[in-house]
Design an enzyme around this catalytic site. Structure first.
Site, PDB file in Angstrom:
ATOM      1  N   SER A 135       0.672  -1.294  -0.738  1.00 22.44           N
ATOM      2  CA  SER A 135      -0.253   0.001   0.091  1.00 22.44           C
ATOM      3  C   SER A 135       0.928   1.657   0.038  1.00 22.44           C
ATOM      4  O   SER A 135       1.101   1.514   0.231  1.00 22.44           O
ATOM      5  CB  SER A 135      -0.769   0.245   1.338  1.00 22.44           C
ATOM      6  OG  SER A 135      -1.570   1.538   1.322  1.00 22.44           O
ATOM      7  N   TYR A 148      -3.536  -1.635   9.775  1.00 16.87           N
ATOM      8  CA  TYR A 148      -3.380  -1.707   8.355  1.00 16.87           C
ATOM      9  C   TYR A 148      -2.335  -1.418   7.669  1.00 16.87           C
ATOM     10  O   TYR A 148      -1.339  -1.500   7.353  1.00 16.87           O
ATOM     11  CB  TYR A 148      -4.914  -0.772   7.840  1.00 16.87           C
ATOM     12  CG  TYR A 148      -4.338  -0.918   6.312  1.00 16.87           C
ATOM     13  CD1 TYR A 148      -5.153  -2.485   5.552  1.00 16.87           C
ATOM     14  CD2 TYR A 148      -4.115   0.047   5.275  1.00 16.87           C
ATOM     15  CE1 TYR A 148      -5.087  -2.405   3.965  1.00 16.87           C
ATOM     16  CE2 TYR A 148      -3.837  -0.427   4.143  1.00 16.87           C
ATOM     17  CZ  TYR A 148      -4.521  -1.370   3.242  1.00 16.87           C
ATOM     18  OH  TYR A 148      -4.526  -1.845   1.732  1.00 16.87           O
TER      19      TYR A 148
END
Length: 245
Positions: A135, A148
């Site tokens: 990410s 996350y």
């Protein structure tokens, strides 16, 4: 004569491919001629529409119910895939969650490692490739979800670690770091697709948010011969936001 990317005679395993980015990658690979194998924790019924779509490209995609955080189950599935198709050429570690700390770590980090290790002996025979979805938030600290960002940083680090380790076996490992990509989560956050798209018109240098197909195109590039000298690279797919935004 135009150049055509083909994945004929290749077997590609995509984790977490029942929907979203994973489904787009599976579709792109099937369109290029690959035998696609989907691993997901959703019941097969959740992916029937996708499976029907993939079959139109000529090969019937396989679907395995598999929790990537279960190393024993993962090893068994890859052994079955290799036995069924005779090879594994591409692994896309796409499965990921937004959850509590333990589940996030189990899926986003450990699951990526388990799948890569289980696929390694088969990928070595095929001189195959691994693609890891991390990410762009790893570099910016964004999203507001610490577990996350932290566990996706783990998948980023694994990309570099595995690239170094597996290169000795002739396996290329690269990553993709998407930023804002259209998803059910964004639709819920903004109330509609239109609202989400409108918001990011002025945020992204390219004037639009990303689509799952944008990431699928990059995954196709990383799986084909055009990228055969890339190893340990993580491509940031954020519409230019990080570098020129």
């Amino acid at each position: 004569m135009s150049y055509q990317i083909t994945m004929e005679n290749k077997v590609a395993v995509v984790t977490g491919a029942a929907q979203g980015i994973g489904a787009a990658i599976a579709s792109k690979y099937a369109e290029a001629g690959a035998q696609v194998v989907i691993l997901d924790v959703c019941p097969k019924s959740c992916a029937e529409e996708l499976l029907q779509k993939l079959s139109k490209y000529g090969k019937k995609a396989a679907y395995y119910l598999c929790d990537v955080s279960d190393s024993t189950a993962v090893a068994a599935v890859f052994a079955e895939v290799a036995h069924r198709y005779g090879r594994v050429d591409v692994l896309v570690n796409n499965a990921g969650v937004v959850a509590d700390w333990d589940k996030s770590y189990a899926i986003n980090a450990k699951g990526t490692y388990y799948c890569s290790e289980a696929a390694k002996p088969y990928l070595e025979k095929a001189e195959g490739t691994i693609i890891i979805l991390t990410s762009a938030s790893v570099f910016s600290g964004g999203t507001g979800i610490p577990q996350y960002v932290t566990t996706k940083a783990g998948s980023y680090a694994l990309t570099l670690f595995l690239a170094r380790e597996y290169a000795k076996a002739g396996i290329r490992v690269n990553g993709i770091a998407p930023a804002v990509i259209m998803s059910k989560m964004l639709v819920e956050r903004f109330g509609s697709e239109e609202a989400a798209r409108e918001h990011y018109k002025t945020v992204m240098p390219l004037g639009r948010m990303g689509e799952p197909e944008d990431i699928a195109n990059i995954a196709l590039f990383l799986a084909c011969e055009l990228s055969e000298y890339l190893c340990g690279e993580v491509l940031i797919a954020d519409g230019g936001r990080m570098h020129i935004g």
